[in-house]
Write a protein that holds these residues in place. Structure first.
Motif, PDB file in Angstrom:
ATOM      1  N   MET A 105      -1.451  -2.135  -6.393  1.00 12.02           N
ATOM      2  CA  MET A 105      -0.747  -2.932  -4.914  1.00 12.02           C
ATOM      3  C   MET A 105       0.291  -3.617  -5.327  1.00 12.02           C
ATOM      4  O   MET A 105       0.668  -4.105  -4.406  1.00 12.02           O
ATOM      5  CB  MET A 105      -1.925  -3.844  -4.190  1.00 12.02           C
ATOM      6  N   LEU A 155       0.895  -1.199   0.172  1.00 11.43           N
ATOM      7  CA  LEU A 155       0.019   0.003  -0.020  1.00 11.43           C
ATOM      8  C   LEU A 155       0.915   1.337  -0.045  1.00 11.43           C
ATOM      9  O   LEU A 155       1.954   1.147   0.480  1.00 11.43           O
ATOM     10  CB  LEU A 155      -0.713  -0.048   1.076  1.00 11.43           C
ATOM     11  N   SER A 193      -5.409   3.318  -3.023  1.00 10.79           N
ATOM     12  CA  SER A 193      -3.875   3.048  -3.070  1.00 10.79           C
ATOM     13  C   SER A 193      -3.260   2.801  -4.472  1.00 10.79           C
ATOM     14  O   SER A 193      -3.767   2.646  -5.312  1.00 10.79           O
ATOM     15  CB  SER A 193      -3.986   1.289  -2.581  1.00 10.79           C
TER      16      SER A 193
END
Length: 308
Positions: free
Chosen positions: A108, A18, A264
């Motif tokens: 991610m 993240l 993210s």
């Protein structure tokens, strides 16, 4: 010859990440954006099993939507294997069996984790000729997020994000992730950010990106409430412009008790800060009941490592 090489099979696990904080500078003439990021590796993993082969091949499986994952030489893990073969003058090939647990095109770093795992796996398979520093240098050639997938934990990234300095993070931070099978293109998000910044009423030219000291203080304290108040992502506005529905996800998470949230990386994964494992489980269950794909994870976790 190492034991892993003698066994003709190396299994490496690498984590997704993240961006707890992400400050993006203006685009440079070479097309890249300088950044200042705080990365945290979290408990979603990519597993790569490397076995000797005559050529460079890859197979992919997993519990996530695999649409768009290449099965040829453009796969980042295959590129990593070829790069390390060239660096070590190896004439061996390798088959990479990738088992994905990080959302594809979710912001991610799943592909970067694959590449980091492939670097470490091939190095072990071929007798571990390269040092950690050597692997980091090769990782940086593959992409800005690949060095962090090797390092893991919590770190500050500058430059393109690949110049890393470990950051102290006390204890455990619990997160709730809302994933989405409809991925976002990282170049498209950066392009949209540039368009937004070109509008005269948005913002003036930016200086050198920097990490907010309050983020590092919250991580050092292990204080979820303080961290939730200062998480930030410069790419979020661009991601929301391309996917306005993500604003609804952010609002719903806060409505259901999450401390705070952000998109993210380049998205579309949305991450919410939770107080503890129980709170994360409650928020995830509430989001699932509202129709979202949600799961509870935690960080920091180690970077790429050999299993078994």
């Amino acid at each position: 010859m190492s034991l892993a090489f003698a066994a003709d099979r190396v299994h490496v696990r690498a984590p997704g990440k993240l961006n707890v904080f992400f400050d993006v500078g203006d685009v440079r003439p070479d097309g890249y954006h300088p950044v200042a990021s705080v990365y945290q590796a979290v408990s979603l993993y990519e597993d790569v099993i490397a076995t000797p082969a005559d050529d460079f091949t890859v197979s992919v499986s997993g519990d996530v939507d695999l649409t768009g994952v290449p099965l040829d030489g453009t796969n980042l893990a295959v590129r990593a294997a070829r790069l390390i073969a060239h660096a070590t003058d190896s004439e061996m090939g390798v088959h990479l069996d990738i088992r994905k647990g990080v959302p594809v095109a979710g912001g991610m770093g799943g592909g970067s984790a694959d590449a980091a795992a492939a670097l470490l796996a091939c190095n072990e398979l071929w007798g571990a000729p390269l040092s950690t520093a050597d692997l980091h240098d090769l990782a940086a050639e593959l992409g800005a997020d690949v060095p962090f997938a090797l390092l893991g934990g919590t770190a500050v990234g500058t430059g393109r994000g690949d110049e890393l300095a470990p950051a102290l993070a006390r204890g455990r931070i619990d997160w709730v992730l809302v994933t989405d099978s409809d991925g976002l293109s990282t170049p498209a998000v950066y392009g949209r950010l540039d368009e937004l910044r070109a509008q005269a009423d948005i913002a003036p030219a930016r200086g050198t990106p920097a990490v907010d000291a309050a983020v590092l203080q919250a991580l050092r304290a292990g204080d979820a409430a303080s961290l939730a108040a200062v998480v930030h992502n410069d790419l979020q506005a661009a991601a929301l412009a391309l996917r306005p529905d993500l604003a609804v996800v952010l609002a719903d998470g806060r409505d259901l008790g999450a401390r705070g949230g952000l998109v993210s990386g380049s998205g579309p994964t949305v991450a919410f800060v939770a107080d503890d494992p129980g709170h994360a489980a409650e928020v995830a269950a509430s989001l699932i009941a509202r129709g979202y794909e949600a799961l509870a994870v935690h960080g920091p976790v180690p970077g790429a490592r050999v299993i078994g």
